[in-house]
Write a protein that holds these residues in place. Structure first.
Motif, PDB file in Angstrom:
ATOM      1  N   PRO A 167       0.821  -1.224   0.000  1.00 48.45           N
ATOM      2  CA  PRO A 167       0.000   0.000   0.000  1.00 48.45           C
ATOM      3  C   PRO A 167       0.853   1.272   0.000  1.00 48.45           C
ATOM      4  CG  PRO A 167      -0.710  -1.484   1.738  1.00 48.45           C
ATOM      5  CD  PRO A 167       0.509  -2.082   1.139  1.00 48.45           C
ATOM      6  N   ILE A 168       1.991   1.223   0.685  1.00 48.61           N
ATOM      7  CA  ILE A 168       2.875   2.387   0.713  1.00 48.61           C
ATOM      8  C   ILE A 168       3.440   2.651  -0.676  1.00 48.61           C
ATOM      9  CG2 ILE A 168       5.025   3.280   1.668  1.00 48.61           C
ATOM     10  CD1 ILE A 168       4.406   1.587   4.183  1.00 48.61           C
ATOM     11  N   LEU A 169       3.844   1.589  -1.360  1.00 42.17           N
ATOM     12  CA  LEU A 169       4.366   1.727  -2.717  1.00 42.17           C
ATOM     13  C   LEU A 169       3.294   2.268  -3.665  1.00 42.17           C
ATOM     14  CD1 LEU A 169       6.730   1.244  -4.676  1.00 42.17           C
ATOM     15  CD2 LEU A 169       5.800  -1.042  -5.040  1.00 42.17           C
ATOM     16  N   LEU A 170       2.061   1.788  -3.533  1.00 40.73           N
ATOM     17  CA  LEU A 170       0.979   2.276  -4.386  1.00 40.73           C
ATOM     18  C   LEU A 170       0.686   3.753  -4.140  1.00 40.73           C
ATOM     19  CD1 LEU A 170      -1.499  -0.731  -4.414  1.00 40.73           C
ATOM     20  CD2 LEU A 170      -0.046   0.094  -6.262  1.00 40.73           C
ATOM     21  N   GLY A 191       1.127   9.281  -6.141  1.00 42.60           N
ATOM     22  CA  GLY A 191       1.611  10.656  -6.025  1.00 42.60           C
ATOM     23  C   GLY A 191       2.491  11.058  -7.197  1.00 42.60           C
ATOM     24  N   LEU A 192       3.367  10.155  -7.615  1.00 40.54           N
ATOM     25  CA  LEU A 192       4.225  10.453  -8.771  1.00 40.54           C
ATOM     26  C   LEU A 192       3.411  10.552 -10.062  1.00 40.54           C
ATOM     27  CD1 LEU A 192       7.402   8.293  -8.161  1.00 40.54           C
ATOM     28  CD2 LEU A 192       7.200  10.778  -8.115  1.00 40.54           C
ATOM     29  N   ALA A 193       2.413   9.684 -10.219  1.00 39.80           N
ATOM     30  CA  ALA A 193       1.590   9.720 -11.432  1.00 39.80           C
ATOM     31  C   ALA A 193       0.768  11.001 -11.508  1.00 39.80           C
ATOM     32  CB  ALA A 193       0.682   8.498 -11.479  1.00 39.80           C
ATOM     33  N   LEU A 194       0.259  11.454 -10.372  1.00 40.30           N
ATOM     34  CA  LEU A 194      -0.505  12.705 -10.374  1.00 40.30           C
ATOM     35  C   LEU A 194       0.394  13.905 -10.608  1.00 40.30           C
ATOM     36  CD1 LEU A 194      -3.014  12.012  -7.497  1.00 40.30           C
ATOM     37  CD2 LEU A 194      -3.510  12.172  -9.935  1.00 40.30           C
ATOM     38  N   TRP A 195       1.589  13.872 -10.066  1.00 38.67           N
ATOM     39  CA  TRP A 195       2.524  14.970 -10.273  1.00 38.67           C
ATOM     40  C   TRP A 195       2.952  15.052 -11.730  1.00 38.67           C
ATOM     41  CZ3 TRP A 195       7.876  14.413 -11.384  1.00 38.67           C
ATOM     42  CH2 TRP A 195       8.574  15.612 -11.401  1.00 38.67           C
ATOM     43  N   ALA A 196       3.170  13.892 -12.364  1.00 37.81           N
ATOM     44  CA  ALA A 196       3.598  13.859 -13.760  1.00 37.81           C
ATOM     45  C   ALA A 196       2.422  14.003 -14.725  1.00 37.81           C
ATOM     46  CB  ALA A 196       4.333  12.564 -14.050  1.00 37.81           C
ATOM     47  N   ARG A 197       1.205  14.036 -14.193  1.00 39.54           N
ATOM     48  CA  ARG A 197      -0.025  14.197 -14.982  1.00 39.54           C
ATOM     49  C   ARG A 197      -0.200  13.091 -16.006  1.00 39.54           C
ATOM     50  NH1 ARG A 197       0.154  20.684 -16.106  1.00 39.54           N
ATOM     51  NH2 ARG A 197       0.117  21.298 -13.934  1.00 39.54           N
ATOM     52  N   PHE A 198      -0.046  11.854 -15.561  1.00 42.23           N
ATOM     53  CA  PHE A 198      -0.319  10.722 -16.449  1.00 42.23           C
ATOM     54  C   PHE A 198      -1.793  10.762 -16.828  1.00 42.23           C
ATOM     55  CE2 PHE A 198       3.320   7.836 -14.816  1.00 42.23           C
ATOM     56  CZ  PHE A 198       4.196   8.496 -15.642  1.00 42.23           C
ATOM     57  N   VAL A 207      -4.509   8.178 -15.026  1.00 43.95           N
ATOM     58  CA  VAL A 207      -4.583   8.347 -13.575  1.00 43.95           C
ATOM     59  C   VAL A 207      -5.153   9.719 -13.221  1.00 43.95           C
ATOM     60  CG1 VAL A 207      -3.232   8.379 -11.446  1.00 43.95           C
ATOM     61  CG2 VAL A 207      -2.645   6.794 -13.267  1.00 43.95           C
ATOM     62  N   THR A 208      -4.690  10.740 -13.902  1.00 47.13           N
ATOM     63  CA  THR A 208      -5.154  12.093 -13.614  1.00 47.13           C
ATOM     64  C   THR A 208      -6.636  12.247 -13.931  1.00 47.13           C
ATOM     65  OG1 THR A 208      -2.958  12.912 -14.135  1.00 47.13           O
ATOM     66  CG2 THR A 208      -4.698  14.527 -14.050  1.00 47.13           C
ATOM     67  N   ASP A 209      -7.103  11.635 -15.009  1.00 45.62           N
ATOM     68  CA  ASP A 209      -8.520  11.728 -15.366  1.00 45.62           C
ATOM     69  C   ASP A 209      -9.405  11.045 -14.335  1.00 45.62           C
ATOM     70  OD1 ASP A 209      -7.794  13.087 -17.639  1.00 45.62           O
ATOM     71  OD2 ASP A 209      -7.809  11.292 -18.907  1.00 45.62           O
ATOM     72  N   VAL A 210      -8.977   9.884 -13.851  1.00 40.08           N
ATOM     73  CA  VAL A 210      -9.780   9.159 -12.865  1.00 40.08           C
ATOM     74  C   VAL A 210      -9.839   9.927 -11.549  1.00 40.08           C
ATOM     75  CG1 VAL A 210      -9.854   7.060 -11.461  1.00 40.08           C
ATOM     76  CG2 VAL A 210      -9.414   6.908 -13.898  1.00 40.08           C
ATOM     77  N   VAL A 211      -8.704  10.403 -11.076  1.00 33.98           N
ATOM     78  CA  VAL A 211      -8.681  11.118  -9.796  1.00 33.98           C
ATOM     79  C   VAL A 211      -9.399  12.461  -9.915  1.00 33.98           C
ATOM     80  CG1 VAL A 211      -7.166  12.182  -8.082  1.00 33.98           C
ATOM     81  CG2 VAL A 211      -6.620   9.949  -8.999  1.00 33.98           C
ATOM     82  N   PHE A 214       3.661  14.954  -2.413  1.00 37.43           N
ATOM     83  CA  PHE A 214       4.158  14.631  -1.077  1.00 37.43           C
ATOM     84  C   PHE A 214       3.952  13.150  -0.758  1.00 37.43           C
ATOM     85  CE2 PHE A 214      -0.279  15.194  -0.022  1.00 37.43           C
ATOM     86  CZ  PHE A 214      -0.485  14.287   1.000  1.00 37.43           C
ATOM     87  N   LEU A 215       3.015  12.495  -1.456  1.00 37.22           N
ATOM     88  CA  LEU A 215       2.818  11.059  -1.243  1.00 37.22           C
ATOM     89  C   LEU A 215       4.056  10.263  -1.637  1.00 37.22           C
ATOM     90  CD1 LEU A 215      -0.837  10.613  -2.540  1.00 37.22           C
ATOM     91  CD2 LEU A 215      -0.042  10.579  -0.169  1.00 37.22           C
ATOM     92  N   ALA A 216       4.777  10.728  -2.637  1.00 39.13           N
ATOM     93  CA  ALA A 216       6.007  10.040  -3.049  1.00 39.13           C
ATOM     94  C   ALA A 216       7.085  10.179  -1.975  1.00 39.13           C
ATOM     95  CB  ALA A 216       6.491  10.592  -4.380  1.00 39.13           C
ATOM     96  N   ALA A 217       7.226  11.366  -1.416  1.00 37.89           N
ATOM     97  CA  ALA A 217       8.208  11.567  -0.344  1.00 37.89           C
ATOM     98  C   ALA A 217       7.823  10.775   0.901  1.00 37.89           C
ATOM     99  CB  ALA A 217       8.336  13.048  -0.022  1.00 37.89           C
ATOM    100  N   PHE A 218       6.529  10.720   1.181  1.00 36.00           N
ATOM    101  CA  PHE A 218       6.068   9.924   2.314  1.00 36.00           C
ATOM    102  C   PHE A 218       6.355   8.447   2.089  1.00 36.00           C
ATOM    103  CE2 PHE A 218       2.705   7.220   4.047  1.00 36.00           C
ATOM    104  CZ  PHE A 218       2.959   7.383   5.402  1.00 36.00           C
ATOM    105  N   ALA A 219       6.129   7.966   0.865  1.00 35.10           N
ATOM    106  CA  ALA A 219       6.368   6.551   0.569  1.00 35.10           C
ATOM    107  C   ALA A 219       7.837   6.199   0.712  1.00 35.10           C
ATOM    108  CB  ALA A 219       5.868   6.222  -0.839  1.00 35.10           C
ATOM    109  N   VAL A 220       8.726   7.072   0.250  1.00 38.61           N
ATOM    110  CA  VAL A 220      10.163   6.806   0.411  1.00 38.61           C
ATOM    111  C   VAL A 220      10.523   6.774   1.889  1.00 38.61           C
ATOM    112  CG1 VAL A 220      12.459   7.761   0.007  1.00 38.61           C
ATOM    113  CG2 VAL A 220      10.802   7.707  -1.841  1.00 38.61           C
ATOM    114  N   SER A 221       9.988   7.683   2.659  1.00 36.15           N
ATOM    115  CA  SER A 221      10.278   7.714   4.099  1.00 36.15           C
ATOM    116  C   SER A 221       9.728   6.477   4.804  1.00 36.15           C
ATOM    117  CB  SER A 221       9.683   8.974   4.722  1.00 36.15           C
ATOM    118  OG  SER A 221      10.213  10.117   4.125  1.00 36.15           O
TER     119      SER A 221
END
Length: 86
Positions: A31-34, A39-46, A49-53, A69-76
Motif C-alpha cells: 500500500p505504501i508503494l501504491l 503521487g508520482l503519477a498525479l505529479w507527472a499528470r499521467f 490516472v489524472t482523469d480518474v482522480v 508529497f505522497l512520493a516523499a512519504f512513501a520513500v520515508s
C-alpha cells in the motif's frame, strides 16, 4: 520570482533504506508503494490516472500535482520498514 510548485524530496540517505524496505518480505510495503506511485503519477499528470482522480468529488477543483508529497512519504515509510525489518 513568486512561489514555485511544491516538490517531493525525502533525502538521498533514505534511498538505500527504502530499497531494503522494498525488498523485504513485509506486506505493509505494497500500500505504501501504491501511494507513492499514485503521487508520482498525479505529479507527472499521467493521462489515465489524472482523469480518474480528477473525476472524484473535491479532487476536480484541487491542484492534484501537489499530491507529490505522497512520493516523499512513501520513500520515508519504506526507509523506515527497511531500517526496522531489513
Amino acid at each position: 520570482i513568486g512561489f514555485g510548485e511544491p516538490a517531493g524530496y525525502a533525502g538521498a540517505v533514505l534511498l538505500p533504506f527504502a530499497a531494503v524496505g522494498l525488498c523485504s518480505r513485509r506486506r505493509e510495503k505494497w500500500p505504501i508503494l501504491l501511494l507513492g506511485l499514485l503521487g508520482l503519477a498525479l505529479w507527472a499528470r499521467f493521462p489515465g490516472v489524472t482523469d480518474v482522480v480528477s473525476s472524484l468529488p473535491l479532487f476536480d477543483i484541487g491542484l492534484n500535482e501537489r499530491l507529490v508529497f505522497l512520493a516523499a512519504f512513501a520513500v520515508s515509510a519504506l526507509a523506515a520498514l527497511g531500517a526496522v525489518y531489513g
